[in-house]
Each structure stands twice: as C-alpha cells, then as structure tokens.
Design a protein around this motif. Structure first.
Motif, PDB file in Angstrom:
ATOM      1  N   THR A   1       0.852  -1.188   0.000  1.00 49.56           N
ATOM      2  CA  THR A   1       0.000   0.000   0.000  1.00 49.56           C
ATOM      3  C   THR A   1       0.889   1.240   0.000  1.00 49.56           C
ATOM      4  O   THR A   1       1.999   1.229   0.525  1.00 49.56           O
ATOM      5  CB  THR A   1      -0.934   0.078   1.225  1.00 49.56           C
ATOM      6  OG1 THR A   1      -0.153   0.171   2.412  1.00 49.56           O
ATOM      7  CG2 THR A   1      -1.862  -1.110   1.308  1.00 49.56           C
ATOM      8  N   VAL A   2       0.369   2.279  -0.624  1.00 48.15           N
ATOM      9  CA  VAL A   2       1.006   3.593  -0.632  1.00 48.15           C
ATOM     10  C   VAL A   2      -0.060   4.555  -0.143  1.00 48.15           C
ATOM     11  O   VAL A   2      -1.188   4.528  -0.645  1.00 48.15           O
ATOM     12  CB  VAL A   2       1.444   3.995  -2.058  1.00 48.15           C
ATOM     13  CG1 VAL A   2       2.154   5.337  -2.039  1.00 48.15           C
ATOM     14  CG2 VAL A   2       2.310   2.926  -2.692  1.00 48.15           C
ATOM     15  N   MET A   3       0.273   5.386   0.860  1.00 45.27           N
ATOM     16  CA  MET A   3      -0.745   6.291   1.383  1.00 45.27           C
ATOM     17  C   MET A   3      -0.137   7.607   1.836  1.00 45.27           C
ATOM     18  O   MET A   3       1.054   7.681   2.144  1.00 45.27           O
ATOM     19  CB  MET A   3      -1.511   5.648   2.526  1.00 45.27           C
ATOM     20  CG  MET A   3      -0.679   5.398   3.774  1.00 45.27           C
ATOM     21  SD  MET A   3      -1.610   4.636   5.112  1.00 45.27           S
ATOM     22  CE  MET A   3      -1.855   3.006   4.467  1.00 45.27           C
ATOM     23  N   ALA A   4      -0.980   8.623   1.852  1.00 40.86           N
ATOM     24  CA  ALA A   4      -0.602   9.933   2.368  1.00 40.86           C
ATOM     25  C   ALA A   4      -1.882  10.652   2.772  1.00 40.86           C
ATOM     26  O   ALA A   4      -2.981  10.298   2.337  1.00 40.86           O
ATOM     27  CB  ALA A   4       0.167  10.734   1.328  1.00 40.86           C
ATOM     28  N   SER A   5      -1.724  11.673   3.615  1.00 37.44           N
ATOM     29  CA  SER A   5      -2.860  12.434   4.132  1.00 37.44           C
ATOM     30  C   SER A   5      -2.592  13.921   4.048  1.00 37.44           C
ATOM     31  O   SER A   5      -1.438  14.356   4.025  1.00 37.44           O
ATOM     32  CB  SER A   5      -3.120  12.084   5.603  1.00 37.44           C
ATOM     33  OG  SER A   5      -3.425  10.739   5.775  1.00 37.44           O
TER      34      SER A   5
ATOM     35  N   ASP B   1      -7.698  14.720  -9.823  1.00 44.43           N
ATOM     36  CA  ASP B   1      -6.708  13.698 -10.179  1.00 44.43           C
ATOM     37  C   ASP B   1      -5.312  14.308 -10.303  1.00 44.43           C
ATOM     38  O   ASP B   1      -5.082  15.176 -11.139  1.00 44.43           O
ATOM     39  CB  ASP B   1      -7.097  13.037 -11.500  1.00 44.43           C
ATOM     40  CG  ASP B   1      -5.968  12.192 -12.061  1.00 44.43           C
ATOM     41  OD1 ASP B   1      -5.447  11.331 -11.322  1.00 44.43           O
ATOM     42  OD2 ASP B   1      -5.585  12.418 -13.223  1.00 44.43           O
ATOM     43  N   GLY B   2      -4.395  13.831  -9.501  1.00 41.99           N
ATOM     44  CA  GLY B   2      -3.023  14.315  -9.550  1.00 41.99           C
ATOM     45  C   GLY B   2      -2.126  13.533 -10.489  1.00 41.99           C
ATOM     46  O   GLY B   2      -0.992  13.927 -10.726  1.00 41.99           O
ATOM     47  N   SER B   3      -2.618  12.453 -11.048  1.00 39.12           N
ATOM     48  CA  SER B   3      -1.795  11.634 -11.935  1.00 39.12           C
ATOM     49  C   SER B   3      -1.711  12.220 -13.340  1.00 39.12           C
ATOM     50  O   SER B   3      -0.797  11.891 -14.094  1.00 39.12           O
ATOM     51  CB  SER B   3      -2.348  10.208 -12.025  1.00 39.12           C
ATOM     52  OG  SER B   3      -3.554  10.171 -12.774  1.00 39.12           O
TER      53      SER B   3
ATOM     54  N   LEU C   1       7.305  -2.404 -12.671  1.00 37.46           N
ATOM     55  CA  LEU C   1       7.087  -1.255 -13.541  1.00 37.46           C
ATOM     56  C   LEU C   1       7.141   0.081 -12.787  1.00 37.46           C
ATOM     57  O   LEU C   1       6.982   1.137 -13.404  1.00 37.46           O
ATOM     58  CB  LEU C   1       5.751  -1.393 -14.277  1.00 37.46           C
ATOM     59  CG  LEU C   1       5.695  -2.527 -15.298  1.00 37.46           C
ATOM     60  CD1 LEU C   1       4.267  -2.712 -15.802  1.00 37.46           C
ATOM     61  CD2 LEU C   1       6.649  -2.261 -16.456  1.00 37.46           C
ATOM     62  N   GLY C   2       7.336   0.032 -11.467  1.00 39.11           N
ATOM     63  CA  GLY C   2       7.472   1.256 -10.686  1.00 39.11           C
ATOM     64  C   GLY C   2       6.173   1.933 -10.306  1.00 39.11           C
ATOM     65  O   GLY C   2       6.175   3.106  -9.920  1.00 39.11           O
ATOM     66  N   PHE C   3       5.045   1.221 -10.382  1.00 35.20           N
ATOM     67  CA  PHE C   3       3.767   1.826 -10.047  1.00 35.20           C
ATOM     68  C   PHE C   3       3.705   2.395  -8.631  1.00 35.20           C
ATOM     69  O   PHE C   3       3.168   3.490  -8.451  1.00 35.20           O
ATOM     70  CB  PHE C   3       2.607   0.839 -10.260  1.00 35.20           C
ATOM     71  CG  PHE C   3       2.159   0.747 -11.688  1.00 35.20           C
ATOM     72  CD1 PHE C   3       1.285   1.676 -12.222  1.00 35.20           C
ATOM     73  CD2 PHE C   3       2.624  -0.274 -12.500  1.00 35.20           C
ATOM     74  CE1 PHE C   3       0.870   1.591 -13.541  1.00 35.20           C
ATOM     75  CE2 PHE C   3       2.215  -0.363 -13.817  1.00 35.20           C
ATOM     76  CZ  PHE C   3       1.337   0.572 -14.339  1.00 35.20           C
ATOM     77  N   PRO C   4       4.225   1.712  -7.610  1.00 39.34           N
ATOM     78  CA  PRO C   4       4.119   2.292  -6.264  1.00 39.34           C
ATOM     79  C   PRO C   4       4.742   3.684  -6.146  1.00 39.34           C
ATOM     80  O   PRO C   4       4.129   4.600  -5.600  1.00 39.34           O
ATOM     81  CB  PRO C   4       4.831   1.267  -5.378  1.00 39.34           C
ATOM     82  CG  PRO C   4       4.644  -0.025  -6.108  1.00 39.34           C
ATOM     83  CD  PRO C   4       4.765   0.351  -7.559  1.00 39.34           C
ATOM     84  N   LYS C   5       5.937   3.883  -6.688  1.00 36.90           N
ATOM     85  CA  LYS C   5       6.568   5.208  -6.623  1.00 36.90           C
ATOM     86  C   LYS C   5       5.779   6.227  -7.442  1.00 36.90           C
ATOM     87  O   LYS C   5       5.591   7.369  -7.023  1.00 36.90           O
ATOM     88  CB  LYS C   5       8.008   5.158  -7.118  1.00 36.90           C
ATOM     89  CG  LYS C   5       8.970   4.608  -6.101  1.00 36.90           C
ATOM     90  CD  LYS C   5      10.392   4.768  -6.586  1.00 36.90           C
ATOM     91  CE  LYS C   5      11.342   4.317  -5.495  1.00 36.90           C
ATOM     92  NZ  LYS C   5      12.739   4.531  -5.874  1.00 36.90           N
TER      93      LYS C   5
ATOM     94  N   ARG D   1       3.717   9.778  -6.089  1.00 39.28           N
ATOM     95  CA  ARG D   1       3.722  11.133  -6.667  1.00 39.28           C
ATOM     96  C   ARG D   1       2.299  11.575  -7.003  1.00 39.28           C
ATOM     97  O   ARG D   1       1.911  12.719  -6.742  1.00 39.28           O
ATOM     98  CB  ARG D   1       4.585  11.177  -7.927  1.00 39.28           C
ATOM     99  CG  ARG D   1       6.072  11.201  -7.654  1.00 39.28           C
ATOM    100  CD  ARG D   1       6.876  11.442  -8.934  1.00 39.28           C
ATOM    101  NE  ARG D   1       6.664  10.420  -9.955  1.00 39.28           N
ATOM    102  CZ  ARG D   1       7.296   9.248  -9.984  1.00 39.28           C
ATOM    103  NH1 ARG D   1       8.209   8.945  -9.075  1.00 39.28           N
ATOM    104  NH2 ARG D   1       7.042   8.373 -10.940  1.00 39.28           N
ATOM    105  N   SER D   2       1.516  10.676  -7.584  1.00 42.16           N
ATOM    106  CA  SER D   2       0.143  11.015  -7.953  1.00 42.16           C
ATOM    107  C   SER D   2      -0.701  11.337  -6.720  1.00 42.16           C
ATOM    108  O   SER D   2      -1.513  12.272  -6.748  1.00 42.16           O
ATOM    109  CB  SER D   2      -0.502   9.862  -8.730  1.00 42.16           C
ATOM    110  OG  SER D   2       0.175   9.661  -9.947  1.00 42.16           O
ATOM    111  N   ILE D   3      -0.527  10.572  -5.656  1.00 44.91           N
ATOM    112  CA  ILE D   3      -1.251  10.831  -4.407  1.00 44.91           C
ATOM    113  C   ILE D   3      -0.877  12.209  -3.877  1.00 44.91           C
ATOM    114  O   ILE D   3      -1.742  13.006  -3.506  1.00 44.91           O
ATOM    115  CB  ILE D   3      -0.981   9.721  -3.376  1.00 44.91           C
ATOM    116  CG1 ILE D   3      -1.689   8.431  -3.802  1.00 44.91           C
ATOM    117  CG2 ILE D   3      -1.420  10.155  -1.975  1.00 44.91           C
ATOM    118  CD1 ILE D   3      -1.309   7.206  -2.989  1.00 44.91           C
ATOM    119  N   ARG D   4       0.397  12.505  -3.835  1.00 45.01           N
ATOM    120  CA  ARG D   4       0.851  13.815  -3.357  1.00 45.01           C
ATOM    121  C   ARG D   4       0.190  14.926  -4.166  1.00 45.01           C
ATOM    122  O   ARG D   4      -0.314  15.908  -3.622  1.00 45.01           O
ATOM    123  CB  ARG D   4       2.366  13.918  -3.471  1.00 45.01           C
ATOM    124  CG  ARG D   4       2.911  15.283  -3.026  1.00 45.01           C
ATOM    125  CD  ARG D   4       4.296  15.547  -3.533  1.00 45.01           C
ATOM    126  NE  ARG D   4       4.254  15.655  -4.994  1.00 45.01           N
ATOM    127  CZ  ARG D   4       5.190  15.204  -5.816  1.00 45.01           C
ATOM    128  NH1 ARG D   4       6.252  14.592  -5.355  1.00 45.01           N
ATOM    129  NH2 ARG D   4       5.076  15.355  -7.113  1.00 45.01           N
TER     130      ARG D   4
END
Length: 154
Positions: A13-17, A41-43, A128-132, A136-139
């Motif tokens: 999981t990748v998360m931020a608040s 959408d930040g992506s 493929l580097g999706f978590p990283k 960035r997209s979450i941020r």
C-alpha cells in the motif's frame, strides 16, 4: 509538498494524508461524483467520465476516459463505501484507490491509499514502478484537493 502529505509505503500500500478546510460531506460529494474525478486527479491520466451515476454507491460501476501516452477507457467498481467517511474503487487489476475522511478541527483529514495487495499483477506493478509513481500522484491529488477546498487556518 507539506510534511503531512509525504507518502508512506506499508506492504503493498502507498498512502498519504492532508487536511482541507471543508467538512467531510463536501469532500465526499466530490469524491463520490465520477464526473468530477478529473478535477482532483493528480496523476494527469484521468480525462473524464464516460458513464456512471452523479453519486456513486457500493457496487456501482463507472467508466473513465484515461490517457497514459495513448487514450483508453477503463471501468471501475465501487468496493468500499461509507458515506462521508470512506470510498474506494478498483478496476480489473483489483488494485484499490481509497479515500478516507476524518473530521478534524478546521476541516477534514483526507487519506488517499493505493492498495495493490490484492492484485494478481502486484509483482508486475512493482517491477514497472507503479508504487513510486502512485506516491507522486497521491501527493499531487492531495495538493489539488487543498487547492479546491483550501487549507485550514494555522
């Protein structure tokens, strides 16, 4: 980026608040309307909704126009739903995009999570580097939500 919206990686999981200056019901109204997802959408991949209700509910499906180099369409299904508290959806890869809302002084704490632990292609996502990329997209999504709703007064 504020200290608050730094991504945390826990398992798959990748998360931020972050905290926005709006009550949970206002934030939830935006998140639960797929026709507005492109607004926060930040992506940079969400182009707009092609199908779905104005307000999502558990089990609803909604189609999105997307673009990662080439345009495509994807169908998502709402798999988590607690009005004004939590909403999550996934597509065929079974990774869940989840938003959790908590009322706090001055507004709402919004926690976005990309949970790919249940995906049959989780290992490929990692290769493929999706978590990283999702961090960035979450941020950037959290930043956009602060722009939409404002930040609470310090």
């Amino acid at each position: 980026m504020s200290d608050d919206d730094r991504a945390t990686f826990v398992g798959r999981t990748v998360m931020a608040s972050t905290v926005v200056a709006a009550p949970p019901h206002e934030v939830f109204a935006l998140l639960a309307n797929p026709h507005r997802h492109h607004e926060f959408d930040g992506s940079g991949t969400v182009r707009g909704a092609v199908s779905g209700p104005e307000r999502l509910a558990l089990g609803d499906r909604f189609g999105m126009r997307m673009k990662i180099k080439l345009p495509y369409r994807i169908t998502n299904r709402v798999v988590e739903f607690e009005p004004d508290r939590r909403i999550g959806w996934c597509h065929a890869a079974r990774a869940i995009w989840r938003y959790e809302l908590e009322a706090v002084p001055g507004g709402t704490r919004v926690t976005e999570t990309f949970d790919y632990g249940g995906s049959p292609v989780a290992k490929g996502m990692e290769l493929l580097g999706f978590p990283k990329g999702n961090a960035r997209s979450i941020r950037d999504t959290l930043r956009r939500l602060r722009e939409i709703f404002g930040s609470p007064a310090a």
